[in-house]
Design an enzyme around this catalytic site. Structure first.
Site, short mmCIF file in Angstrom:
data_model
loop_
_atom_site.label_atom_id
_atom_site.label_comp_id
_atom_site.label_asym_id
_atom_site.label_seq_id
_atom_site.Cartn_x
_atom_site.Cartn_y
_atom_site.Cartn_z
N ALA A 1 0.87 -1.19 0.00
CA ALA A 1 0.00 0.00 0.00
C ALA A 1 0.90 1.24 0.00
O ALA A 1 0.78 2.12 0.85
CB ALA A 1 -0.98 0.00 1.17
N HIS B 1 6.96 5.74 1.68
CA HIS B 1 7.74 4.58 1.23
C HIS B 1 8.68 4.97 0.08
O HIS B 1 9.83 4.55 0.03
CB HIS B 1 6.82 3.47 0.72
CG HIS B 1 5.91 2.88 1.76
ND1 HIS B 1 4.54 3.02 1.72
CD2 HIS B 1 6.18 2.13 2.86
CE1 HIS B 1 4.01 2.36 2.74
NE2 HIS B 1 4.98 1.82 3.45
N GLN C 1 10.50 1.02 16.19
CA GLN C 1 10.88 -0.08 15.28
C GLN C 1 12.31 0.12 14.77
O GLN C 1 13.12 -0.82 14.73
CB GLN C 1 9.90 -0.12 14.11
CG GLN C 1 10.30 -1.07 13.00
CD GLN C 1 9.23 -1.16 11.92
OE1 GLN C 1 8.25 -1.84 12.09
NE2 GLN C 1 9.42 -0.46 10.81
N SER D 1 0.76 7.29 6.09
CA SER D 1 0.64 5.91 6.57
C SER D 1 -0.34 5.17 5.68
O SER D 1 -1.33 5.75 5.22
CB SER D 1 0.10 5.92 8.01
OG SER D 1 -0.34 4.62 8.37
P1 AMP Z 1 5.09 -0.15 6.49
O1 AMP Z 1 4.73 -0.52 5.09
O2 AMP Z 1 4.07 0.69 7.16
O3 AMP Z 1 5.53 -1.34 7.31
O4 AMP Z 1 6.37 0.78 6.39
C1 AMP Z 1 7.51 0.37 5.70
C2 AMP Z 1 8.62 1.34 5.98
O5 AMP Z 1 8.22 2.63 5.56
C3 AMP Z 1 8.96 1.45 7.47
O6 AMP Z 1 10.35 1.58 7.62
C4 AMP Z 1 8.24 2.71 7.88
O7 AMP Z 1 8.84 3.36 8.98
C5 AMP Z 1 8.39 3.54 6.62
N1 AMP Z 1 7.38 4.59 6.57
C6 AMP Z 1 6.03 4.43 6.54
N2 AMP Z 1 5.42 5.63 6.52
C7 AMP Z 1 6.40 6.57 6.55
C8 AMP Z 1 6.43 7.99 6.59
N3 AMP Z 1 5.32 8.71 6.59
N4 AMP Z 1 7.63 8.60 6.62
C9 AMP Z 1 8.78 7.89 6.64
N5 AMP Z 1 8.82 6.55 6.62
C10 AMP Z 1 7.66 5.90 6.58
#
Ligand code: AMP
Length: 284
Positions: free
Chosen positions: A31, A36, A152, A184
């Protein structure tokens, strides 16, 4: 762009990329949004080739959490990766990552107990386990993680150092919408009024950060400023904490040269959002 779903095929493809210059790994649950993609761009600055994993990791979700309804948009994700010049996408099925007879979980003590770990027991064991598996498959690489998931990032840094994993872990700043809401995948759950209320989370953090810049050094006062603002916005608070930036323990005395992190999780309707602000001395 190569797309693989099998773990050993991912390992072989990473080995090939490493032979032709090196790998920057960006683990995600898909997503994909601009947050990302910013990680992908940083990975490309730090390595010759970028590999993105897209896997909604079941072991990091609690029994009553949103595993089943977590947003999935693999076609759009692949198109975005292609546009960003990603060399390799790893999109495994659950069984490629977790064999039926698997028994192993990776646990980082201490750092995982507070903040999100307190209300999501087992969450970080799931995160560490899947990230350790990805690192094992990928081999020596640079791996980029967002500071949006501050705890994390710290846990993964610790795990990587403790297990001598051949990975350089790099953090990326939080990427925000124009109104400040941290991007997010879960923002997709929000209705329009909820979306407006969610924006108040970053307003609350910014205003506490403003007080810090004006000289407020009492962690409890900064913490309760944020808490008060979230209450007033009608959000249901999971936690608001002012913690040490590396130890992640709640600060009791005045904030010193190490600085601090204001971290929170709150529900907007049924959607749980997290955000944080790093408070650093001498920075405005
Ligand atoms: P996720 O798909 O939510 O597990 O996120 C994958 C990676 O993207 C993780 O390292 C998150 O910390 C990073 N991430 C997600 N949203 C953001 C954001 N708004 N800013 C920076 N990094 C993000």
């Amino acid at each position: 762009m190569k797309i693989v779903t099998d773990a050993q095929a991912f390992a072989a493809a990473c080995a090939e990329l490493r032979r032709s210059g090196g790998v920057g790994l960006v683990p995600t649950m898909g997503a994909l949004h601009e947050g990302h993609l910013a990680l992908v761009r940083l990975a490309r600055q730090r390595a010759r080739h970028v590999a993105v994993s897209i896997f909604v990791n079941p072991t990091q979700f609690g029994a009553n959490e949103d595993l089943d309804r977590y947003p999935r948009s693999i076609d759009a994700d692949l198109a975005a990766c292609e546009r960003e010049g990603v060399a390799l996408v790893f999109a495994p099925e659950r069984t490629s990552m977790y064999a039926p007879n698997e028994r192993t979980r990776v646990h980082v003590a201490g750092l995982t107990e507070g903040l999100c770990g307190a209300t999501r027991p087992g969450h970080f064991d799931g995160v560490c386990t899947v990230v350790a598996k990805l690192f094992a498959l990928c081999g020596p690489c640079v791996a980029v993680f967002g500071r949006k998931d501050y705890q994390q990032l710290k846990v993964i840094e610790r795990m990587t150092a403790d297990l001598f994993l051949p990975v350089v872990v790099v953090g990326h700043p939080i990427v925000r919408e124009t109104d400040g809401l941290a991007m997010s995948s879960r923002n997709r759950y929000l209705s329009e009024p909820e979306r407006a209320r969610a924006a108040l989370i970053s307003v609350a953090l910014r205003s506490a950060a403003g007080a810090f810049e004006q000289g407020e050094r009492d962690p409890e006062r900064l913490r309760s400023m944020v808490e008060q603002s979230l209450w007033e916005a009608g959000l249901v608070i999971d936690y608001v904490s002012c913690v040490h930036p590396d130890e992640l323990t709640p600060l009791v005395g005045a904030i010193d040269d190490d600085g601090a992190v204001l971290a929170l999780a709150a529900y907007v309707g049924s959607t749980r959002l997290i955000d944080n602000h790093v408070l650093q001395m001498g920075e405005s």
